[in-house]
Design a protein around this motif. Structure first.
Motif, PDB file in Angstrom:
ATOM      1  N   GLN A 137       0.857  -1.186   0.000  1.00  0.00           N
ATOM      2  CA  GLN A 137       0.000   0.000   0.000  1.00  0.00           C
ATOM      3  C   GLN A 137       0.886   1.226   0.000  1.00  0.00           C
ATOM      4  O   GLN A 137       1.434   1.620   1.032  1.00  0.00           O
ATOM      5  CB  GLN A 137      -0.912   0.002   1.231  1.00  0.00           C
ATOM      6  CG  GLN A 137      -1.887  -1.173   1.261  1.00  0.00           C
ATOM      7  CD  GLN A 137      -2.782  -1.134   2.481  1.00  0.00           C
ATOM      8  OE1 GLN A 137      -2.527  -0.394   3.412  1.00  0.00           O
ATOM      9  NE2 GLN A 137      -3.844  -1.931   2.456  1.00  0.00           N
ATOM     10  N   THR A 194      -5.906  11.773  -1.043  1.00  0.00           N
ATOM     11  CA  THR A 194      -6.285  10.467  -0.499  1.00  0.00           C
ATOM     12  C   THR A 194      -6.564   9.505  -1.646  1.00  0.00           C
ATOM     13  O   THR A 194      -7.281   9.850  -2.602  1.00  0.00           O
ATOM     14  CB  THR A 194      -7.524  10.601   0.390  1.00  0.00           C
ATOM     15  OG1 THR A 194      -7.267  11.576   1.412  1.00  0.00           O
ATOM     16  CG2 THR A 194      -7.858   9.267   1.036  1.00  0.00           C
ATOM     17  N   ALA A 195      -5.976   8.322  -1.528  1.00  0.00           N
ATOM     18  CA  ALA A 195      -6.220   7.246  -2.508  1.00  0.00           C
ATOM     19  C   ALA A 195      -7.187   6.235  -1.911  1.00  0.00           C
ATOM     20  O   ALA A 195      -7.157   5.977  -0.694  1.00  0.00           O
ATOM     21  CB  ALA A 195      -4.922   6.547  -2.891  1.00  0.00           C
ATOM     22  N   CYS A 215      -2.232   5.780  -7.469  1.00  0.00           N
ATOM     23  CA  CYS A 215      -3.581   5.241  -7.452  1.00  0.00           C
ATOM     24  C   CYS A 215      -3.747   4.346  -8.667  1.00  0.00           C
ATOM     25  O   CYS A 215      -3.679   4.818  -9.816  1.00  0.00           O
ATOM     26  CB  CYS A 215      -4.606   6.356  -7.455  1.00  0.00           C
ATOM     27  SG  CYS A 215      -6.318   5.760  -7.424  1.00  0.00           S
ATOM     28  N   GLU A 216      -3.932   3.082  -8.462  1.00  0.00           N
ATOM     29  CA  GLU A 216      -4.124   2.139  -9.550  1.00  0.00           C
ATOM     30  C   GLU A 216      -5.615   1.951  -9.788  1.00  0.00           C
ATOM     31  O   GLU A 216      -6.373   1.679  -8.861  1.00  0.00           O
ATOM     32  CB  GLU A 216      -3.482   0.790  -9.221  1.00  0.00           C
ATOM     33  CG  GLU A 216      -1.983   0.866  -9.017  1.00  0.00           C
ATOM     34  CD  GLU A 216      -1.403  -0.477  -8.648  1.00  0.00           C
ATOM     35  OE1 GLU A 216      -2.190  -1.438  -8.533  1.00  0.00           O
ATOM     36  OE2 GLU A 216      -0.170  -0.569  -8.475  1.00  0.00           O
ATOM     37  N   SER A 231      -3.138   8.471   2.367  1.00  0.00           N
ATOM     38  CA  SER A 231      -3.168   9.924   2.153  1.00  0.00           C
ATOM     39  C   SER A 231      -1.758  10.486   2.124  1.00  0.00           C
ATOM     40  O   SER A 231      -0.834   9.958   2.768  1.00  0.00           O
ATOM     41  CB  SER A 231      -3.973  10.626   3.256  1.00  0.00           C
ATOM     42  OG  SER A 231      -5.310  10.153   3.283  1.00  0.00           O
ATOM     43  N   GLN A 246       1.458   5.230  -0.526  1.00  0.00           N
ATOM     44  CA  GLN A 246       0.720   6.494  -0.481  1.00  0.00           C
ATOM     45  C   GLN A 246       0.930   7.254  -1.773  1.00  0.00           C
ATOM     46  O   GLN A 246       1.937   7.079  -2.471  1.00  0.00           O
ATOM     47  CB  GLN A 246       1.193   7.325   0.705  1.00  0.00           C
ATOM     48  CG  GLN A 246       0.897   6.704   2.058  1.00  0.00           C
ATOM     49  CD  GLN A 246       1.458   7.558   3.187  1.00  0.00           C
ATOM     50  OE1 GLN A 246       2.245   8.437   2.945  1.00  0.00           O
ATOM     51  NE2 GLN A 246       1.034   7.271   4.417  1.00  0.00           N
ATOM     52  N   PRO A 247      -0.026   8.125  -2.105  1.00  0.00           N
ATOM     53  CA  PRO A 247       0.159   8.934  -3.308  1.00  0.00           C
ATOM     54  C   PRO A 247       1.398   9.812  -3.182  1.00  0.00           C
ATOM     55  O   PRO A 247       1.761  10.262  -2.098  1.00  0.00           O
ATOM     56  CB  PRO A 247      -1.118   9.774  -3.358  1.00  0.00           C
ATOM     57  CG  PRO A 247      -2.121   9.020  -2.552  1.00  0.00           C
ATOM     58  CD  PRO A 247      -1.337   8.345  -1.477  1.00  0.00           C
ATOM     59  N   CYS A 256      -9.514   8.371  -9.016  1.00  0.00           N
ATOM     60  CA  CYS A 256      -9.534   7.657  -7.740  1.00  0.00           C
ATOM     61  C   CYS A 256      -8.881   8.453  -6.623  1.00  0.00           C
ATOM     62  O   CYS A 256      -8.972   8.081  -5.457  1.00  0.00           O
ATOM     63  CB  CYS A 256      -8.872   6.286  -7.887  1.00  0.00           C
ATOM     64  SG  CYS A 256      -7.106   6.401  -8.309  1.00  0.00           S
ATOM     65  N   LEU A 257      -8.159   9.542  -6.962  1.00  0.00           N
ATOM     66  CA  LEU A 257      -7.537  10.402  -5.951  1.00  0.00           C
ATOM     67  C   LEU A 257      -8.499  11.526  -5.577  1.00  0.00           C
ATOM     68  O   LEU A 257      -9.108  12.156  -6.448  1.00  0.00           O
ATOM     69  CB  LEU A 257      -6.217  10.980  -6.455  1.00  0.00           C
ATOM     70  CG  LEU A 257      -5.095   9.974  -6.751  1.00  0.00           C
ATOM     71  CD1 LEU A 257      -3.871  10.688  -7.292  1.00  0.00           C
ATOM     72  CD2 LEU A 257      -4.736   9.195  -5.498  1.00  0.00           C
TER      73      LEU A 257
END
Length: 769
Positions: free
Chosen positions: A330, A417-418, A362-363, A425, A332-333, A368-369
């Protein structure tokens, strides 16, 4: 001196052998010790060896004095660690003690030693306190020029620069006579560098300190020290990058190096200023390496790192370090820029875009962000996020109170935030500075007409031009006269206040007024100094003529007769006065004699206000005439003697007669009479006393008359003896058979008349010889 010798002899006599009981247990104790009042606490006064005859016992030594609060104490130590029968005892000056030869000159101490099973031993110690030396300051410090100290400008704050006393005595007080210096003088006599250090940008700086030194006895000395601060030649501490963003893609263990910051300069050290207690990271003070405090799978922290010169902490620089730790699964952006710093003009329209974030991590589908703005209400009300774009949501008025309250800077945090579980975040700090734009033109004030007397001195104030400007800072203006200064320019204006002053001679006969053109130019309202606005204001200055001499009135004294008529005002006369210059306006005022306001002036005409006078009356009016301003004026007083006759009283055919009478000198005669009004009680007491006196005199006269009366005649001028004699004759006549010679058995002389007489010692009768 004789007293001291006798006291010394007495002390030596007391210390003679055989004075005290057994001195075997207290050895080598001196009898008299001399100690200066300047002795410091802990000073050794005397030493004595205490021992016991019994090898199994230890001596116990105590100190006693005639003064309950004597400043001495005992320190005992064993001379033989294996045996405790012998101790070395020291008499010292107690900590914090203070001697004063003027208060106590002699201390009498008693040392008492006791041993188990042995007799007690006592010995006395006399401590003679002498007067200390007079306080003296060192020659360079006490000289007229003072001592000189040279230091570099980069010296550390509060570094000791100079010691007033190289070996300071106890109880000294240091006082700084001049306080206009950033240097600090401590209670120990040390001169320290300022708390904020010296300004390294200035050339050689010089500071002079005048210092007074005083001891506990009142002795003092004074001197001066001059501190010369020389410019520093060392390089300043600085970071190559003012802000850095570090992203760690995987999980990191404890104390792993995350990044390293580097700054240029001498003796560079590093420290984390914010947050005060970092949660995830720490920094090496010397190398600048940033390490994790424990194992981190996912973390984000913003660090404010400072680099400073260890020898000169005032030389420092800071950088922002944004560290993001992303887990393996996981992440973060990640956003560029990591820290958003922007500068915008106040005229930027709402809806304009300041910056666009470029974020990854963000995949999945696009969008998605999520972008949100967090921070103070003022920042969230002026800015908003439209996707990755930071936009202005309302006007940024630099001249408004709301923008000035936040210091023209808005701070906030953009949270990216993703999606996923849990949400990830990234935080992007934001700092937006609003810059001023010169939008408004200065405005001229109302009422730009002034009046000045022609006799105004050089530099006299004429008036104030108070222009206005709505740009921040408000009313920041500069004033100037069009045409500039010159020999023909009679006025000047203050650049900052707009006050107009006289700088040349004025003459109302040549110019009755002047027309000036004042330019108002705003300042500090735009980042570009060339973008300044100005306006022209027309100012009129009237020159008021001033009389050289007092006005001349013809005549100066008038006597007038008028008949009072019922109805409106009645003219009395018109004053004929002329100033020293043609066209000068004269002012008239009644200054005396106007009882109950029966007269008034309209210009130079005197008017009478009828008030139904019952009988003829005369008024003497004094009218003052002047020209020019009321502050510095020359005036003339005209006297009017006005006789008012009521309408019913016969009057001469001519109702108004004008006659000139010469001025008369009035003679004032003052008569003073002393009158005493006694109080009522005094009159009553005086009356009763007089009545009693008369009654006493009457009784005395009556008694005298009654005592001097005889049958057929009144005896006057007779003495009591004459009366007695007369009574004796009557007695003798009443007794024809008695012989007078047999009754008179003595002779004497009358003290009043000097006549001799015979008298009877039994009856008191007498007869003149």
């Amino acid at each position: 001196m004789g007293m001291n010798r006798r006291l010394t002899f007495l002390l030596l006599s007391l210390c003679a052998p055989g004075t005290f009981v057994r001195a075997a247990a207290l050895l080598d104790l001196p009898c008299v010790v001399t100690l200066s009042e300047d002795a410091a606490p802990g000073t050794s006064v005397a030493e004595v060896t205490a021992s016991c005859s019994n090898t199994s016992g230890s001596p116990n030594v105590t100190l006693h004095g005639t003064e309950p609060s004597h400043p001495f104490s005992l320190i005992a130590s064993s001379t033989d660690p294996m045996a405790n029968t012998t101790f070395q005892v020291k008499v010292t000056l107690r900590a914090g003690a203070e001697l004063n030869a003027h208060w106590v000159k002699l201390y009498t101490l008693t040392l008492r030693a006791t041993c188990p099973g042995e007799d007690k031993v006592e010995k006395q110690l006399f401590v003679w306190v002498t007067v200390g030396q007079v306080l003296h300051c060192d020659a360079p410090f006490a000289s007229a020029e003072g001592d000189v100290v040279q230091v570099l400008a980069d010296v550390a704050p509060r570094t000791p620069l100079y010691a007033v006393m190289p070996q300071p005595l106890g109880g000294l007080t240091f006082r700084l006579r001049n306080h206009n210096t950033p240097l600090v003088l401590t209670n120990q006599g040390l001169v320290l560098a300022p708390a904020g250090g010296f300004d390294p940008s200035k050339d050689t700086q010089t500071f002079r300190l005048e210092i007074d030194v005083m001891d506990r006895k009142g002795h003092n000395c004074s001197g001066a020290v001059r501190v010369e601060v020389l410019p520093s030649c060392r390089p300043c501490v600085s970071f190559l990058e003012p802000q850095q963003a570090v992203t760690v893609p995987g999980v990191i263990g404890p104390l792993e190096v995350v990044t390293q910051v580097r700054a240029s300069g001498d003796n560079v050290r590093y420290a984390i200023l914010a947050p005060v207690a970092p949660t995830f990271f720490t920094i090496n003070e010397i190398t600048g390496k940033v390490r994790s405090t424990h194992q981190l799978e996912m973390a984000q922290e913003l660090l404010l790192v400072q680099a400073y010169n260890a020898l000169h902490p005032a030389d420092h620089a800071t950088t922002m370090l944004n560290i993001t730790v992303q887990g393996m699964d996981q992440q973060q952006p990640s956003c560029v820029p990591a820290i958003l710093v922007s500068q915008v003009p106040e005229t930027m329209l709402p809806g304009s875009t300041l910056e666009t974030l470029r974020c990854t991590g963000c995949e999945g589908a696009e969008g998605c962000l999520q972008y949100t703005l967090e921070g103070p209400p003022a920042s969230r009300s002026h800015f908003r996020m439209e996707g990755p774009q930071l936009q202005v949501s309302t006007t940024l008025d630099y001249d408004s109170k709301a923008v000035a309250t936040v210091g023209f800077q808005f701070t906030a945090t953009i949270v990216v935030t993703a999606g996923g579980q849990p949400p990830r975040s990234t935080y992007v700090p934001m700092l937006v500075t609003v810059t001023p734009v010169n939008e408004f033109t200065p405005v001229c004030p109302n009422g730009t007409t002034f009046t000045v007397p022609e006799t105004a001195a050089f530099g006299s104030a004429v008036g104030l031009i108070a222009g206005t400007d709505r740009d921040y800072p408000l009313n920041s203006l500069e004033y100037s006269l069009e045409g500039g200064p010159g020999p023909e320019q009679l006025f000047s204006i203050d650049v900052h206040t707009g006050e107009i002053r006289v700088v040349g001679p004025l003459d109302s006969r040549q110019h009755k007024s002047y027309r000036l053109t004042v330019r108002l130019t705003d300042t500090r309202n735009d980042l570009d100094p060339a973008k300044r606005r100005s306006c022209l204001c027309a100012v009129t200055v009237h020159v008021q003529p001033v009389l050289d001499q007092a006005p001349v009135c013809t005549p100066e004294v008038q006597e007038l007769w008028i008949t009072a008529r019922s109805g409106s005002r009645q003219p009395v006369t018109r004053l004929a006065c002329q100033g020293s210059r043609d066209g000068t306006t004269l002012t008239y005022s009644i200054v005396g004699g106007n009882e109950n306001g029966r007269f008034q002036l309209e210009g130079n005409t005197v008017l009478y206000l009828p008030n139904n006078l019952p009988e003829p009356r005369t008024f003497v009016l004094l009218v003052e005439v002047w020209g020019g301003s009321s502050t510095s004026r020359r005036s003339t007083v005209v006297a009017l003697v006005v006789h008012i006759t009521p309408w019913s009283t016969p009057v001469p055919p001519s109702t108004t007669t004008q006659r000139t009478t010469p001025p008369k000198e009035h003679l004032v005669v003052t008569r003073m009479e002393a009158v005493w009004h006694p109080p009522a009680w005094f009159v009553a007491v005086l009356t009763v006393s007089g009545a009693l006196l008369l009654a006493a005199l009457g009784c005395l006269a009556r008694s005298l008359l009654c005592s001097n009366q005889v049958p057929g005649k009144l005896l006057l001028g007779k003495s009591p003896w004459d009366v007695v004699e007369l009574k004796g004759d009557e007695v003798e006549q009443g007794s024809p058979h008695a012989s007078s010679l047999e009754q008179l058995d003595g002779r004497a002389q009358d003290p009043r008349t000097g006549r001799d007489y015979l008298f009877n010692s039994k009856t008191g009768a007498r007869r003149w010889i």
